[in-house]
Design a protein around this motif. Structure first.
Motif, PDB file in Angstrom:
ATOM      1  N   ASP A  41     -24.074  34.854 -76.247  1.00 20.54           N
ATOM      2  CA  ASP A  41     -23.799  36.124 -75.566  1.00 20.54           C
ATOM      3  C   ASP A  41     -22.596  35.861 -74.674  1.00 20.54           C
ATOM      4  O   ASP A  41     -22.743  35.488 -73.506  1.00 20.54           O
ATOM      5  CB  ASP A  41     -25.008  36.577 -74.746  1.00 20.54           C
ATOM      6  CG  ASP A  41     -24.811  37.951 -74.116  1.00 20.54           C
ATOM      7  OD1 ASP A  41     -23.640  38.388 -73.991  1.00 20.54           O
ATOM      8  OD2 ASP A  41     -25.807  38.588 -73.744  1.00 20.54           O
ATOM      9  N   ILE A  42     -21.397  36.020 -75.233  1.00 23.76           N
ATOM     10  CA  ILE A  42     -20.193  35.604 -74.517  1.00 23.76           C
ATOM     11  C   ILE A  42     -19.940  36.461 -73.277  1.00 23.76           C
ATOM     12  O   ILE A  42     -19.393  35.973 -72.281  1.00 23.76           O
ATOM     13  CB  ILE A  42     -18.966  35.583 -75.461  1.00 23.76           C
ATOM     14  CG1 ILE A  42     -17.823  34.768 -74.831  1.00 23.76           C
ATOM     15  CG2 ILE A  42     -18.544  36.987 -75.855  1.00 23.76           C
ATOM     16  CD1 ILE A  42     -16.704  34.408 -75.778  1.00 23.76           C
ATOM     17  N   GLN A  43     -20.379  37.706 -73.294  1.00 26.03           N
ATOM     18  CA  GLN A  43     -20.214  38.544 -72.101  1.00 26.03           C
ATOM     19  C   GLN A  43     -21.087  38.027 -70.963  1.00 26.03           C
ATOM     20  O   GLN A  43     -20.629  37.931 -69.808  1.00 26.03           O
ATOM     21  CB  GLN A  43     -20.561  40.004 -72.412  1.00 26.03           C
ATOM     22  CG  GLN A  43     -20.290  40.959 -71.258  1.00 26.03           C
ATOM     23  CD  GLN A  43     -18.805  41.097 -70.946  1.00 26.03           C
ATOM     24  OE1 GLN A  43     -18.015  41.505 -71.790  1.00 26.03           O
ATOM     25  NE2 GLN A  43     -18.424  40.758 -69.714  1.00 26.03           N
ATOM     26  N   GLN A  52     -18.247  34.583 -63.534  1.00 23.90           N
ATOM     27  CA  GLN A  52     -17.358  35.513 -62.838  1.00 23.90           C
ATOM     28  C   GLN A  52     -15.881  35.242 -63.169  1.00 23.90           C
ATOM     29  O   GLN A  52     -15.038  35.075 -62.289  1.00 23.90           O
ATOM     30  CB  GLN A  52     -17.596  35.433 -61.323  1.00 23.90           C
ATOM     31  CG  GLN A  52     -19.021  35.762 -60.929  1.00 23.90           C
ATOM     32  CD  GLN A  52     -19.281  35.653 -59.437  1.00 23.90           C
ATOM     33  OE1 GLN A  52     -18.369  35.800 -58.619  1.00 23.90           O
ATOM     34  NE2 GLN A  52     -20.524  35.395 -59.063  1.00 23.90           N
ATOM     35  N   LEU A  53     -15.591  35.212 -64.459  1.00 20.90           N
ATOM     36  CA  LEU A  53     -14.242  34.865 -64.911  1.00 20.90           C
ATOM     37  C   LEU A  53     -13.324  36.083 -64.888  1.00 20.90           C
ATOM     38  O   LEU A  53     -13.711  37.165 -65.328  1.00 20.90           O
ATOM     39  CB  LEU A  53     -14.299  34.286 -66.325  1.00 20.90           C
ATOM     40  CG  LEU A  53     -15.180  33.047 -66.492  1.00 20.90           C
ATOM     41  CD1 LEU A  53     -15.200  32.600 -67.948  1.00 20.90           C
ATOM     42  CD2 LEU A  53     -14.707  31.905 -65.592  1.00 20.90           C
ATOM     43  N   PRO A  83     -14.389  31.903 -71.654  1.00 15.67           N
ATOM     44  CA  PRO A  83     -15.255  30.734 -71.712  1.00 15.67           C
ATOM     45  C   PRO A  83     -15.434  30.282 -73.157  1.00 15.67           C
ATOM     46  O   PRO A  83     -15.734  31.097 -74.035  1.00 15.67           O
ATOM     47  CB  PRO A  83     -16.575  31.245 -71.121  1.00 15.67           C
ATOM     48  CG  PRO A  83     -16.596  32.699 -71.465  1.00 15.67           C
ATOM     49  CD  PRO A  83     -15.146  33.151 -71.439  1.00 15.67           C
ATOM     50  N   LEU A  84     -15.233  28.991 -73.413  1.00 17.71           N
ATOM     51  CA  LEU A  84     -15.260  28.491 -74.785  1.00 17.71           C
ATOM     52  C   LEU A  84     -16.541  27.743 -75.124  1.00 17.71           C
ATOM     53  O   LEU A  84     -17.202  28.025 -76.122  1.00 17.71           O
ATOM     54  CB  LEU A  84     -14.049  27.583 -75.021  1.00 17.71           C
ATOM     55  CG  LEU A  84     -12.680  28.241 -74.879  1.00 17.71           C
ATOM     56  CD1 LEU A  84     -11.572  27.189 -74.977  1.00 17.71           C
ATOM     57  CD2 LEU A  84     -12.476  29.318 -75.931  1.00 17.71           C
ATOM     58  N   PRO A 108     -13.782  40.946 -80.244  1.00 14.85           N
ATOM     59  CA  PRO A 108     -13.511  42.062 -79.333  1.00 14.85           C
ATOM     60  C   PRO A 108     -13.516  41.643 -77.861  1.00 14.85           C
ATOM     61  O   PRO A 108     -12.706  42.140 -77.074  1.00 14.85           O
ATOM     62  CB  PRO A 108     -14.656  43.044 -79.627  1.00 14.85           C
ATOM     63  CG  PRO A 108     -15.069  42.726 -81.021  1.00 14.85           C
ATOM     64  CD  PRO A 108     -14.888  41.240 -81.171  1.00 14.85           C
ATOM     65  N   PHE A 109     -14.411  40.724 -77.498  1.00 16.57           N
ATOM     66  CA  PHE A 109     -14.468  40.250 -76.109  1.00 16.57           C
ATOM     67  C   PHE A 109     -13.152  39.597 -75.702  1.00 16.57           C
ATOM     68  O   PHE A 109     -12.615  39.863 -74.622  1.00 16.57           O
ATOM     69  CB  PHE A 109     -15.617  39.255 -75.928  1.00 16.57           C
ATOM     70  CG  PHE A 109     -15.600  38.548 -74.604  1.00 16.57           C
ATOM     71  CD1 PHE A 109     -16.179  39.132 -73.488  1.00 16.57           C
ATOM     72  CD2 PHE A 109     -14.997  37.309 -74.465  1.00 16.57           C
ATOM     73  CE1 PHE A 109     -16.142  38.492 -72.253  1.00 16.57           C
ATOM     74  CE2 PHE A 109     -14.956  36.659 -73.231  1.00 16.57           C
ATOM     75  CZ  PHE A 109     -15.540  37.256 -72.125  1.00 16.57           C
ATOM     76  N   VAL A 110     -12.621  38.727 -76.559  1.00 17.34           N
ATOM     77  CA  VAL A 110     -11.365  38.028 -76.247  1.00 17.34           C
ATOM     78  C   VAL A 110     -10.240  39.033 -76.042  1.00 17.34           C
ATOM     79  O   VAL A 110      -9.429  38.902 -75.109  1.00 17.34           O
ATOM     80  CB  VAL A 110     -11.012  37.009 -77.359  1.00 17.34           C
ATOM     81  CG1 VAL A 110      -9.614  36.449 -77.164  1.00 17.34           C
ATOM     82  CG2 VAL A 110     -12.036  35.875 -77.383  1.00 17.34           C
ATOM     83  N   LYS A 111     -10.172  40.046 -76.884  1.00 14.69           N
ATOM     84  CA  LYS A 111      -9.132  41.075 -76.734  1.00 14.69           C
ATOM     85  C   LYS A 111      -9.311  41.855 -75.430  1.00 14.69           C
ATOM     86  O   LYS A 111      -8.332  42.234 -74.768  1.00 14.69           O
ATOM     87  CB  LYS A 111      -9.137  42.004 -77.941  1.00 14.69           C
ATOM     88  CG  LYS A 111      -8.553  41.349 -79.202  1.00 14.69           C
ATOM     89  CD  LYS A 111      -8.532  42.303 -80.366  1.00 14.69           C
ATOM     90  CE  LYS A 111      -7.702  41.726 -81.527  1.00 14.69           C
ATOM     91  NZ  LYS A 111      -8.176  40.428 -82.009  1.00 14.69           N
TER      92      LYS A 111
END
Length: 248
Positions: A141-143, A150-151, A157-158, A238-241
């Motif tokens: 869950d990358i979000q 708190q990035l 985050p990888l 989509p998160f990275v974008k």
């Protein structure tokens, strides 16, 4: 074989650590070793977040599901980071600058820089008699992974790196034969690699059947079939974008 190569050749992932924390000197040595890794154009397009707060570890464990996220000597999180560059005073934020910063190429630079730094950290930790395990599962869950830490924008985050004192020493997992990995001058057609894969399938089946714990009957090919037949982590792109990276 020298001591550095011996350390590399003896690598195995440790998933059970004691709860003894690393001391500040160990952490400093490991992080400084990470910093000595090669970096594209000296951009150093990564950041490392050390997690010592148990509450934060517990939140990350809820994302990952792996016990060694919360039980380890120290947890490092590696991020692709172009936020630092974007915030520099004296930078003229032209349309061309922003397009370049937010390109796929620069996201690759950040990802590679972070991976190189992490591998330096891993080798340094193992040379100190510690164990490590990489944690890609934090992208389940990358979000949520992002929100716990708190990035800001332009930071993705990888993966994590759990480090600590091993409670068990598992067997070394076999790797693909060299001819299946190393191609000289040009890519070797798969039909000339195939018999090496078949040999490795048998090696892995024997390894899984004989190892000290978590025995199973499975070849590498069967593992890959299981891994790729079900799409996973499709939210990452989509998160990275949305973080304003990998946009073009």
């Amino acid at each position: 074989m020298n001591q550095v190569i011996e350390t590399i050749m003896n690598h195995r992932s440790i998933r059970k650590f004691s709860d003894k924390p690393l001391n500040n000197g160990q952490i400093k040595t490991i992080v400084e070793s990470a910093q000595r890794a090669s970096s594209s154009s000296n951009v150093m397009a990564y950041s490392i977040i050390g997690v010592s707060d148990q509450e934060v570890k517990d939140k990350l464990h809820a994302v990952s599901g792996h016990a060694h996220v919360k039980t380890n000597g120290h947890l490092l999180i590696f991020c692709a980071d172009l936020h630092r560059i974007n915030q520099l005073e004296g930078i003229e934020h032209t349309e061309a600058f922003q397009a370049n910063l937010e390109s796929t190429e620069q996201f690759i630079v950040g990802t590679i820089d972070a991976a190189l730094a992490a591998q330096n950290a891993a080798v340094a930790a193992e040379s100190l008699g510690l164990g490590i395990c990489y944690l890609g599962s934090l992208r389940n869950d990358i979000q949520a992974f992002n929100d716990v830490l708190q990035l800001p924008s332009h930071v993705v985050p990888l993966f994590g790196l759990a480090i600590g004192y091993p409670k068990e020493i598992p067997d070394i997992k076999p790797r693909l034969p060299l001819p299946a990995i190393y191609h000289e001058n040009q890519y070797i057609p798969f039909d000339k690699q195939k018999h090496f894969i078949q040999e490795y399938d048998q090696t892995m089946q024997d390894y899984y059947e004989s190892r000290n714990s978590n025995n199973k009957q499975e070849t590498w090919t069967e593992q890959m079939d299981k891994k790729y037949k079900q799409p996973t982590r499709l939210d990452v792109g989509p998160f990275v974008k949305e973080k304003n990276l990998n946009k073009q």
